[in-house]
Write an enzyme that holds these catalytic residues in place. Structure first.
Site, PDB file in Angstrom:
ATOM      1  N   ASP A  94       1.386   4.963   1.698  1.00  0.00           N
ATOM      2  CA  ASP A  94       1.119   6.005   2.733  1.00  0.00           C
ATOM      3  C   ASP A  94       1.540   7.313   2.434  1.00  0.00           C
ATOM      4  O   ASP A  94       2.634   7.258   1.883  1.00  0.00           O
ATOM      5  CB  ASP A  94       1.659   5.543   3.978  1.00  0.00           C
ATOM      6  CG  ASP A  94       1.163   4.065   4.333  1.00  0.00           C
ATOM      7  OD1 ASP A  94      -0.366   3.690   4.409  1.00  0.00           O
ATOM      8  OD2 ASP A  94       1.716   2.844   4.792  1.00  0.00           O
TER       9      ASP A  94
ATOM     10  N   ASP B  53       0.989  -1.209   0.072  1.00  0.00           N
ATOM     11  CA  ASP B  53      -0.105   0.048  -0.006  1.00  0.00           C
ATOM     12  C   ASP B  53       0.790   1.302   0.160  1.00  0.00           C
ATOM     13  O   ASP B  53       2.087   1.126   0.181  1.00  0.00           O
ATOM     14  CB  ASP B  53      -0.974   0.039   1.038  1.00  0.00           C
ATOM     15  CG  ASP B  53      -0.106  -0.250   2.430  1.00  0.00           C
ATOM     16  OD1 ASP B  53       1.039   0.354   2.650  1.00  0.00           O
ATOM     17  OD2 ASP B  53      -0.809  -0.826   3.427  1.00  0.00           O
TER      18      ASP B  53
ATOM     19  N   ASP C 179       8.704   3.623  13.471  1.00  0.00           N
ATOM     20  CA  ASP C 179       9.486   2.454  14.306  1.00  0.00           C
ATOM     21  C   ASP C 179      10.755   2.219  13.751  1.00  0.00           C
ATOM     22  O   ASP C 179      11.622   2.591  14.497  1.00  0.00           O
ATOM     23  CB  ASP C 179       8.498   1.271  13.831  1.00  0.00           C
ATOM     24  CG  ASP C 179       7.977   1.025  12.578  1.00  0.00           C
ATOM     25  OD1 ASP C 179       8.213   1.665  11.646  1.00  0.00           O
ATOM     26  OD2 ASP C 179       7.070  -0.208  12.631  1.00  0.00           O
TER      27      ASP C 179
HETATM   28  P1  ATP Z   1       3.621  -2.829   5.086  1.00  0.00           P
HETATM   29  O1  ATP Z   1       2.544  -1.893   4.646  1.00  0.00           O
HETATM   30  O2  ATP Z   1       4.247  -3.301   3.996  1.00  0.00           O
HETATM   31  O3  ATP Z   1       2.961  -3.835   5.892  1.00  0.00           O
HETATM   32  P2  ATP Z   1       4.538  -0.431   6.253  1.00  0.00           P
HETATM   33  O4  ATP Z   1       5.902  -0.155   6.807  1.00  0.00           O
HETATM   34  O5  ATP Z   1       4.014   0.523   5.208  1.00  0.00           O
HETATM   35  O6  ATP Z   1       4.696  -1.963   5.774  1.00  0.00           O
HETATM   36  P3  ATP Z   1       2.084   0.192   7.604  1.00  0.00           P
HETATM   37  O7  ATP Z   1       1.521  -0.523   8.735  1.00  0.00           O
HETATM   38  O8  ATP Z   1       1.501   0.335   6.441  1.00  0.00           O
HETATM   39  O9  ATP Z   1       3.792  -0.680   7.384  1.00  0.00           O
HETATM   40  O10 ATP Z   1       2.627   1.660   8.632  1.00  0.00           O
HETATM   41  C1  ATP Z   1       3.005   2.711   7.744  1.00  0.00           C
HETATM   42  C2  ATP Z   1       4.269   3.392   8.282  1.00  0.00           C
HETATM   43  O11 ATP Z   1       3.654   3.870   9.529  1.00  0.00           O
HETATM   44  C3  ATP Z   1       5.495   2.494   8.608  1.00  0.00           C
HETATM   45  O12 ATP Z   1       6.194   2.433   7.532  1.00  0.00           O
HETATM   46  C4  ATP Z   1       5.881   3.100   9.674  1.00  0.00           C
HETATM   47  O13 ATP Z   1       6.767   4.485   9.554  1.00  0.00           O
HETATM   48  C5  ATP Z   1       4.565   4.091  10.774  1.00  0.00           C
HETATM   49  N1  ATP Z   1       4.421   2.847  11.447  1.00  0.00           N
HETATM   50  C6  ATP Z   1       3.353   1.892  11.462  1.00  0.00           C
HETATM   51  N2  ATP Z   1       3.124   1.242  12.716  1.00  0.00           N
HETATM   52  C7  ATP Z   1       3.793   2.005  13.500  1.00  0.00           C
HETATM   53  C8  ATP Z   1       4.050   1.361  14.767  1.00  0.00           C
HETATM   54  N3  ATP Z   1       3.262   0.693  15.376  1.00  0.00           N
HETATM   55  N4  ATP Z   1       5.107   2.232  15.351  1.00  0.00           N
HETATM   56  C9  ATP Z   1       5.697   3.319  14.819  1.00  0.00           C
HETATM   57  N5  ATP Z   1       5.628   3.614  13.544  1.00  0.00           N
HETATM   58  C10 ATP Z   1       4.411   2.908  12.941  1.00  0.00           C
HETATM   59 MG    MG Z   2       2.236   0.513   4.218  1.00  0.00          MG
END
Ligand code: ATP
Ligand code: MG
Length: 427
Positions: A59, A57, A135
């Site tokens: 963001d 996805d 994170d």
């Molecule tokens: P994917 O979508 O591939 O699972 P992602 O890194 O994009 O991985 P998301 O859950 O979509 O994960 O979150 C987007 C972003 O928001 C992350 O890359 C991170 O920067 C931040 N983020 C998400 N969850 C957390 C958390 N629990 N603590 C801190 N930052 C977070």
């Molecule tokens: Mg994501």
């Protein structure tokens, strides 16, 4: 804590191109820019594009408030309480737009922390502040639509190149703020083939138990991400290694702990391998299959005393499945429809032991036959005594009606079943 010395990686030096982003993501980025706001792609989208992977996805992070995002786009909805976010788009093409968040301290109306845990985080800030609440360093890279450069405050670009997963800030504190970060560490390490840096890794063993405080609904979502990633088997082994499996599947862990390499372990590994194969070949997967694999042994354990007390088998399977799910739900919520499907798969395991008469033919017509048959195949890999059954059900599916009739065994109902000649022990 904010450090304004960002490394800027200009367009010419990185591999992110707009052509690999979704149309909707580009629309949102340009829409915000046109309205006078700062707009960056952030998180997994940037990370995966830099790695040459297809992001799950996209963001977006911006200095526009959620209300301003809503004013900018017609198809926008505001969601969330803990994190207020804007969703722009429809259906599968939703882009999550987050306003830059400020540092967590001091606590005020917009930020709420309990026992070190972040409960609410809606203090808006600028990009430099936003970085520190993300994170991992590799998740804190910003692709700026203004000049197509990547902004890096935390050395995430180098970590990405080195394949290192490193938490931003002090790891113990960051895990206390949000214990789900431990699961995310495992998920990204496995999915991206990264190494968890020592200081990020060390506290997990001691802090795994913090997951018992996380809402069961959130853990269900995380479990799906963990086990439907295409690397479920490796994820399972890693979660167990770090002590993170027990808080997710307490009953399963209790059984596995007793039987290191035995049947339950084999059953789960085979089920996860099969899930991974299905994902690799683009076939759909259902959480019911995962929960069936994890709860099969706990269900058996709950069923044993019921059978001893003389409860009929089918009724016992149903009651034992309910019992296993009610314990499971103390840790992880499982939507009812999946629990119902698991129960059907379990009941069908008993029916698959009957290969005679109309009853066997009816089993073939059951809407859940396919899932139950798949589950039997997995059980048969772990338990030899079932392979005869697995082969028989495989063969009968390929027969025409006459062939099926011919395959039916003489009625086992009378003497055979009572003596339980071929009946495996488990059901
Ligand atoms: P994917 O979508 O591939 O699972 P992602 O890194 O994009 O991985 P998301 O859950 O979509 O994960 O979150 C987007 C972003 O928001 C992350 O890359 C991170 O920067 C931040 N983020 C998400 N969850 C957390 C958390 N629990 N603590 C801190 N930052 C977070
Ligand atoms: Mg994501």
């Amino acid at each position: 804590m904010a450090d304004s010395r960002a490394t800027i990686i200009p367009r010419a030096e990185h591999c992110i191109s707009r052509s690999s982003m979704s149309e909707q993501a580009i629309k949102v980025l340009y829409g915000l820019k046109k309205a006078g706001f700062q707009a960056c792609l952030v998180g997994g989208g940037v990370r995966d594009l830099l790695l040459g992977l297809e992001p799950k996805d996209f963001d977006v992070a911006t200095d526009a408030s959620p209300e301003q995002v809503k004013e900018t786009f017609r198809n926008c909805r505001l969601i969330g309480r803990r994190f207020r976010l804007a969703h722009v788009g429809y259906g599968r093409n939703i882009i999550e737009v987050a306003t830059f968040r400020a540092n967590l301290e001091p606590e005020g109306d917009d930020v709420h922390v309990e026992n070190g845990r972040i409960i609410r985080d809606n203090a808006f800030g600028n990009i430099e502040e936003d970085v520190w609440r993300r994170d991992f360093t590799v998740n804190a890279l910003y692709y700026d639509i203004k000049n197509f450069s990547v902004i890096d405050y935390v050395n995430g670009y180098d970590d990405l190149k080195q394949g290192v997963l490193r938490l931003i800030g002090e790891p113990t504190e960051r895990y206390h703020e949000d214990p789900v970060r431990m699961l995310r560490a495992i998920r990204f390490a496995v999915k991206l083939g990264m190494r968890i840096e020592e200081k990020t890794e060390a506290p997990i063993f001691e802090l795994a138990h913090l997951l018992t405080d996380i809402s069961p609904a959130r853990l269900f979502e995380e479990i799906l991400k963990l086990f439907h990633s295409g690397k479920a088997l490796q994820t399972f082994e890693s979660l167990r290694h770090y002590g993170l499996f027990a808080p997710l599947f307490p009953q399963t862990e209790a059984i596995l702990a007793e039987e290191a390499e035995g049947f339950p372990h084999t059953l789960i590994c085979e089920a996860l391998k099969s899930t991974d194969r299905r994902i690799a070949s683009g076939k759909p997967v259902t959480p019911a299959f995962l929960f069936a694999a994890m709860l099969w042994e706990p269900m058996q354990a709950a069923m044993a005393p019921m059978l001893e007390q003389g409860m009929p088998a089918i009724q016992a399977i149903q009651a034992a499945t309910d019992q296993a799910f009610s314990k499971q739900r103390q840790a992880v919520s499982v939507p009812r429809r999946f629990a119902i499907m698991v129960k059907e798969i379990f009941v069908l395991q008993a029916r698959l032991m009957h290969r005679s008469g109309k009853r066997a033919l009816r089993t073939l017509e059951h809407p859940r036959f396919r899932a139950a048959y798949d589950f039997l195949l997995i059980r048969a890999i772990a338990d030899d005594s079932l392979s005869e059954y697995a082969q028989w059900w495989t063969k009968i599916q390929d027969c025409d009606n006459a062939g099926r009739e011919a395959m039916l065994l003489p009625n086992e109902n009378k003497k055979g079943r009572r003596r339980g000649r071929h009946k495996p022990k488990s059901i």
